[in-house]
Design a protein around this motif. Structure first.
Motif, short mmCIF file in Angstrom:
data_model
loop_
_atom_site.label_atom_id
_atom_site.label_comp_id
_atom_site.label_asym_id
_atom_site.label_seq_id
_atom_site.Cartn_x
_atom_site.Cartn_y
_atom_site.Cartn_z
N GLY A 73 0.82 -1.21 0.00
CA GLY A 73 0.00 0.00 0.00
C GLY A 73 0.85 1.25 0.00
O GLY A 73 2.06 1.22 0.24
N VAL A 74 0.19 2.38 -0.27
CA VAL A 74 0.84 3.69 -0.22
C VAL A 74 -0.09 4.66 0.50
O VAL A 74 -1.31 4.48 0.51
CB VAL A 74 1.16 4.26 -1.61
N VAL A 75 0.50 5.68 1.10
CA VAL A 75 -0.29 6.72 1.75
C VAL A 75 -0.91 7.65 0.71
O VAL A 75 -2.03 8.14 0.88
CB VAL A 75 0.58 7.52 2.74
N GLY A 76 -0.20 7.88 -0.38
CA GLY A 76 -0.73 8.77 -1.40
C GLY A 76 -0.53 10.23 -1.04
O GLY A 76 0.20 10.57 -0.11
N PHE A 93 -5.28 4.44 -5.66
CA PHE A 93 -6.28 3.39 -5.81
C PHE A 93 -5.70 2.16 -6.50
O PHE A 93 -6.06 1.03 -6.17
CB PHE A 93 -7.50 3.91 -6.57
N ARG A 94 -4.82 2.36 -7.48
CA ARG A 94 -4.24 1.21 -8.17
C ARG A 94 -3.49 0.31 -7.18
O ARG A 94 -3.63 -0.91 -7.22
CB ARG A 94 -3.30 1.67 -9.29
N ILE A 95 -2.68 0.92 -6.33
CA ILE A 95 -1.89 0.12 -5.40
C ILE A 95 -2.75 -0.44 -4.28
O ILE A 95 -2.72 -1.65 -4.00
CB ILE A 95 -0.73 0.95 -4.84
N ASN A 96 -3.52 0.40 -3.63
CA ASN A 96 -4.26 -0.03 -2.44
C ASN A 96 -5.47 -0.91 -2.75
O ASN A 96 -5.74 -1.85 -2.01
CB ASN A 96 -4.72 1.20 -1.64
N ALA A 139 -10.31 7.05 1.11
CA ALA A 139 -11.29 6.44 0.21
C ALA A 139 -10.83 5.08 -0.29
O ALA A 139 -11.62 4.14 -0.40
CB ALA A 139 -11.57 7.37 -0.96
N SER A 140 -9.53 4.96 -0.60
CA SER A 140 -9.03 3.68 -1.10
C SER A 140 -9.09 2.60 -0.03
O SER A 140 -9.43 1.44 -0.31
CB SER A 140 -7.60 3.83 -1.63
#
Length: 230
Positions: A73-76, A93-96, A139-140
């Protein structure tokens, strides 16, 4: 008593650092064969979890796994929603979300065929609270919770259980680039007045991955130092 099937194999995405690495260590210490998958150095399998072809090839190489921990995951972006770039939103969204979806889609069918499996997806307390200046992340991770609830219901009679863990802020490399003000806010909302540790989250994941769990699926398990209120 926490036990695992004899010869069990676990796949941990995001397993090169942070919560994923702690989960890998904890399961390995319990006698589970662990394969880590990550885009970073140090993983057993170097893959991008957002690439459906790469995930499918990983499934072909590994075959059936008994335990799937989706920790990649990433924090973004740390910015107000109105200042968030669409490209950053999509990447988060792609990663999470996509990464979690692709791994579940690839590995759950063989678990169902075997009649036993455990899926543990990593979300966040931000999925429930909605952290300001972290709309993409919040949101993700809410999407990961909904995905897990749906999956858990779909496979509830198969012997495969899917649950989700929602930690508050954890001391991990993923948070190294997070706005310090956001981390300070998280800690101020946590009754224990500290950040979590990866090994603490790994203990919960290890239980959710085990034979000890038998009557829970599609559920959200908080690890928030008392922050969660629902």
């Amino acid at each position: 008593m926490v036990t695992y099937p004899s010869g069990a194999t676990a796949l941990v995405t995001g397993g090169a650092s942070g919560i994923g690495a702690a989960c890998a260590r904890r399961l390995s210490a319990a006698g589970v064969r662990v394969v880590t998958a990550d885009i970073a150095d140090g993983a057993d399998e170097r893959i991008d979890v957002t690439d459906p072809v790469a995930v499918e090839r990983l499934r072909e190489r590994l075959g059936r796994v008994d335990i799937l921990v989706n920790s990649a995951g990433v924090v973004g972006p740390s910015a107000p929603l109105v200042d968030t770039e669409l490209s950053d939103w999509h990447r988060t969204f792609r990663i999470n979300v996509d990464g979690t979806f692709l791994a579940c889609r690839a590995f759950v069918p063989a678990m169902i065929g075997a009649g036993w499996g455990r899926v543990v997806n990593l979300a966040s307390i931000a999925a429930k609270d909605g952290n300001p200046k972290q709309s993409a992340y919040s949101a993700s991770k809410a999407a990961v919770i909904a995905l897990t609830k749906s999956l858990g219901k779909e496979i509830a009679t198969t012997g495969v259980l899917a649950n989700v863990v929602a930690p508050a802020a954890v001391e991990s490399p993923m948070n190294a680039g997070t706005d310090p003000a956001i981390l300070a806010r998280s800690q101020s909302l946590t009754p224990m007045a500290r950040m979590g540790r990866p090994d603490e989250i790994a203990e919960l994941v290890a239980w959710l991955s085990s034979d000890a769990l038998s009557f829970s699926t599609g559920a959200v398990y908080d690890a928030s130092g008392g922050r969660a209120s629902y």
